[in-house]
Design a protein around this motif. Structure first.
Motif, PDB file in Angstrom:
ATOM      1  N   MET A  87      75.901  55.630 111.390  1.00 11.92           N
ATOM      2  CA  MET A  87      74.527  55.582 110.910  1.00 11.92           C
ATOM      3  C   MET A  87      73.730  54.578 111.739  1.00 11.92           C
ATOM      4  O   MET A  87      74.192  53.484 112.038  1.00 11.92           O
ATOM      5  N   ARG A  88      72.539  54.961 112.120  1.00  8.60           N
ATOM      6  CA  ARG A  88      71.684  54.134 112.958  1.00  8.60           C
ATOM      7  C   ARG A  88      71.118  52.963 112.160  1.00  8.60           C
ATOM      8  O   ARG A  88      70.704  53.130 111.017  1.00  8.60           O
ATOM      9  N   PRO A  89      71.065  51.757 112.766  1.00  7.78           N
ATOM     10  CA  PRO A  89      70.481  50.626 112.042  1.00  7.78           C
ATOM     11  C   PRO A  89      68.985  50.797 111.842  1.00  7.78           C
ATOM     12  O   PRO A  89      68.337  51.546 112.563  1.00  7.78           O
ATOM     13  N   GLN A  90      68.445  50.103 110.848  1.00  9.88           N
ATOM     14  CA  GLN A  90      67.002  50.103 110.605  1.00  9.88           C
ATOM     15  C   GLN A  90      66.499  48.668 110.606  1.00  9.88           C
ATOM     16  O   GLN A  90      67.223  47.750 110.219  1.00  9.88           O
ATOM     17  N   LEU A  91      65.264  48.499 111.023  1.00  8.25           N
ATOM     18  CA  LEU A  91      64.639  47.190 110.929  1.00  8.25           C
ATOM     19  C   LEU A  91      64.494  46.823 109.455  1.00  8.25           C
ATOM     20  O   LEU A  91      64.191  47.677 108.625  1.00  8.25           O
ATOM     21  N   THR A  92      64.706  45.553 109.147  1.00  7.26           N
ATOM     22  CA  THR A  92      64.497  45.124 107.766  1.00  7.26           C
ATOM     23  C   THR A  92      63.013  45.025 107.445  1.00  7.26           C
ATOM     24  O   THR A  92      62.606  45.231 106.314  1.00  7.26           O
ATOM     25  N   GLN A  93      62.216  44.714 108.472  1.00  6.84           N
ATOM     26  CA  GLN A  93      60.765  44.617 108.290  1.00  6.84           C
ATOM     27  C   GLN A  93      60.090  44.884 109.620  1.00  6.84           C
ATOM     28  O   GLN A  93      60.416  44.260 110.624  1.00  6.84           O
ATOM     29  N   GLY A  94      59.145  45.797 109.641  1.00  7.73           N
ATOM     30  CA  GLY A  94      58.401  46.094 110.855  1.00  7.73           C
ATOM     31  C   GLY A  94      57.050  45.404 110.828  1.00  7.73           C
ATOM     32  O   GLY A  94      56.345  45.447 109.821  1.00  7.73           O
ATOM     33  N   LEU A  95      56.711  44.776 111.932  1.00 13.10           N
ATOM     34  CA  LEU A  95      55.445  44.047 112.044  1.00 13.10           C
ATOM     35  C   LEU A  95      54.562  44.699 113.100  1.00 13.10           C
ATOM     36  O   LEU A  95      54.945  45.677 113.723  1.00 13.10           O
ATOM     37  N   VAL A  96      53.385  44.118 113.306  1.00 13.52           N
ATOM     38  CA  VAL A  96      52.444  44.577 114.333  1.00 13.52           C
ATOM     39  C   VAL A  96      52.290  43.455 115.351  1.00 13.52           C
ATOM     40  O   VAL A  96      51.998  42.312 114.987  1.00 13.52           O
ATOM     41  N   GLN A  97      52.506  43.788 116.622  1.00  8.57           N
ATOM     42  CA  GLN A  97      52.353  42.827 117.711  1.00  8.57           C
ATOM     43  C   GLN A  97      51.253  43.311 118.649  1.00  8.57           C
ATOM     44  O   GLN A  97      51.123  44.518 118.886  1.00  8.57           O
ATOM     45  N   VAL A  98      50.499  42.382 119.198  1.00  6.77           N
ATOM     46  CA  VAL A  98      49.448  42.697 120.173  1.00  6.77           C
ATOM     47  C   VAL A  98      49.678  41.829 121.404  1.00  6.77           C
ATOM     48  O   VAL A  98      49.814  40.607 121.296  1.00  6.77           O
ATOM     49  N   TYR A  99      49.728  42.487 122.566  1.00  6.51           N
ATOM     50  CA  TYR A  99      49.771  41.791 123.851  1.00  6.51           C
ATOM     51  C   TYR A  99      48.464  42.111 124.558  1.00  6.51           C
ATOM     52  O   TYR A  99      48.186  43.272 124.877  1.00  6.51           O
ATOM     53  N   THR A 100      47.642  41.100 124.795  1.00  2.63           N
ATOM     54  CA  THR A 100      46.327  41.306 125.393  1.00  2.63           C
ATOM     55  C   THR A 100      46.087  40.236 126.449  1.00  2.63           C
ATOM     56  O   THR A 100      46.956  39.435 126.745  1.00  2.63           O
ATOM     57  N   GLY A 101      44.893  40.220 127.016  1.00  4.23           N
ATOM     58  CA  GLY A 101      44.541  39.206 128.007  1.00  4.23           C
ATOM     59  C   GLY A 101      44.228  39.818 129.359  1.00  4.23           C
ATOM     60  O   GLY A 101      44.452  41.004 129.601  1.00  4.23           O
ATOM     61  N   ASN A 102      43.743  38.974 130.260  1.00  3.97           N
ATOM     62  CA  ASN A 102      43.256  39.456 131.555  1.00  3.97           C
ATOM     63  C   ASN A 102      44.300  39.418 132.654  1.00  3.97           C
ATOM     64  O   ASN A 102      43.986  39.598 133.817  1.00  3.97           O
ATOM     65  N   SER A 103      45.555  39.172 132.322  1.00  2.00           N
ATOM     66  CA  SER A 103      46.565  39.028 133.358  1.00  2.00           C
ATOM     67  C   SER A 103      47.658  40.071 133.238  1.00  2.00           C
ATOM     68  O   SER A 103      47.793  40.767 132.237  1.00  2.00           O
ATOM     69  N   LYS A 104      48.447  40.146 134.259  1.00  3.39           N
ATOM     70  CA  LYS A 104      49.614  41.017 134.332  1.00  3.39           C
ATOM     71  C   LYS A 104      50.635  40.606 133.278  1.00  3.39           C
ATOM     72  O   LYS A 104      50.745  39.449 132.939  1.00  3.39           O
ATOM     73  N   GLY A 105      51.377  41.575 132.751  1.00  3.88           N
ATOM     74  CA  GLY A 105      52.507  41.252 131.904  1.00  3.88           C
ATOM     75  C   GLY A 105      52.529  41.882 130.529  1.00  3.88           C
ATOM     76  O   GLY A 105      53.523  41.778 129.814  1.00  3.88           O
ATOM     77  N   LYS A 106      51.473  42.559 130.146  1.00  2.00           N
ATOM     78  CA  LYS A 106      51.401  43.111 128.783  1.00  2.00           C
ATOM     79  C   LYS A 106      52.351  44.295 128.617  1.00  2.00           C
ATOM     80  O   LYS A 106      53.184  44.313 127.703  1.00  2.00           O
ATOM     81  N   THR A 107      52.254  45.266 129.502  1.00  2.40           N
ATOM     82  CA  THR A 107      53.185  46.400 129.463  1.00  2.40           C
ATOM     83  C   THR A 107      54.599  45.915 129.737  1.00  2.40           C
ATOM     84  O   THR A 107      55.548  46.336 129.072  1.00  2.40           O
ATOM     85  N   THR A 108      54.743  45.013 130.690  1.00  6.74           N
ATOM     86  CA  THR A 108      56.055  44.488 131.041  1.00  6.74           C
ATOM     87  C   THR A 108      56.727  43.824 129.842  1.00  6.74           C
ATOM     88  O   THR A 108      57.919  44.036 129.584  1.00  6.74           O
ATOM     89  N   ALA A 109      55.981  43.054 129.070  1.00  6.04           N
ATOM     90  CA  ALA A 109      56.532  42.406 127.872  1.00  6.04           C
ATOM     91  C   ALA A 109      56.975  43.443 126.851  1.00  6.04           C
ATOM     92  O   ALA A 109      58.039  43.320 126.232  1.00  6.04           O
ATOM     93  N   SER A 110      56.174  44.489 126.668  1.00 13.76           N
ATOM     94  CA  SER A 110      56.536  45.519 125.689  1.00 13.76           C
ATOM     95  C   SER A 110      57.783  46.279 126.133  1.00 13.76           C
ATOM     96  O   SER A 110      58.621  46.644 125.304  1.00 13.76           O
TER      97      SER A 110
END
Length: 197
Positions: free
Chosen positions: A1-24
């Protein structure tokens, strides 16, 4: 059986620099390491030469990806390494120049995001460049907030892109701003295969 998250949150990566997609993408890699499944929806991206597309093929079905944006006329040559991305702008939307096709692509992406989140098949859903889709008026703020509100309890939702509106940041549990201090573009270094794309 596949594990499930105990709690799902909302994260936002923003800003004017490189790294947002990379972090995700790093978070996606971490999640599948623990047996979770990830779905990535890329707004405003349609070019087939991004390195993450090749990686995801190797990690399918644990990570899946769909793009809803303009294609690049040089896709195949860039993908094969015959040329580099020049940033010519043909595959990017400019402020005030969005077409009906651009808006339709964003609406398809929103519908797919709703389906994926409701499916129960994925634990982490990444909406790459959603903030930019808002900025370029391809979707409305209310549509984005409604999508966030509809997130199931055990789904982690990641939103990336420059210009994240304050209302989106307020709806999130975690907000990270990538701030440009120095970038190789400033000294004339072009986009590099495997690093910027």
């Amino acid at each position: 059986m596949r594990p499930q998250l105990t709690q799902g949150l909302v994260q936002v990566y923003t800003g004017n620099s490189k790294g947002k997609t990379t972090a995700s993408l790093g978070l996606a890699l971490r999640a599948i390491g623990h047996g979770f499944r990830v779905y990535i929806i890329q707004f405003m991206k349609g070019s087939t030469y991004y390195g993450e597309l090749f990686s995801v093929q190797r990690l399918y079905p644990e990570i899946q990806i769909a793009q809803y944006g303009r294609n690049c006329q040089f896709d195949s040559m860039i993908r094969q390494g015959e040329m580099t991305c020049t940033g010519c702008g043909h595959c990017f939307v400019r402020k005030g120049e969005a077409t009906e096709q651009d808006r339709a692509g964003a609406q398809f992406a929103m519908q797919r995001a709703r389906e994926v989140m409701a499916s129960g098949e994925f634990d982490l859903v990444i909406l790459d460049e959603l903030s930019n889709a808002l900025y370029f008026e391809l979707i409305t703020l209310e549509e984005a907030l409604d999508l966030i509100r509809s997130k199931p309890e055990k789904v982690e939702l990641i939103i990336t892109g420059r210009n994240a509106p304050q209302e989106i940041q307020d709806a999130a549990h975690l907000v990270t701003e990538m701030r440009e201090i120095k970038h190789p573009y400033q000294i004339g270094v072009p986009s590099r295969r495997g690093i910027e794309y």
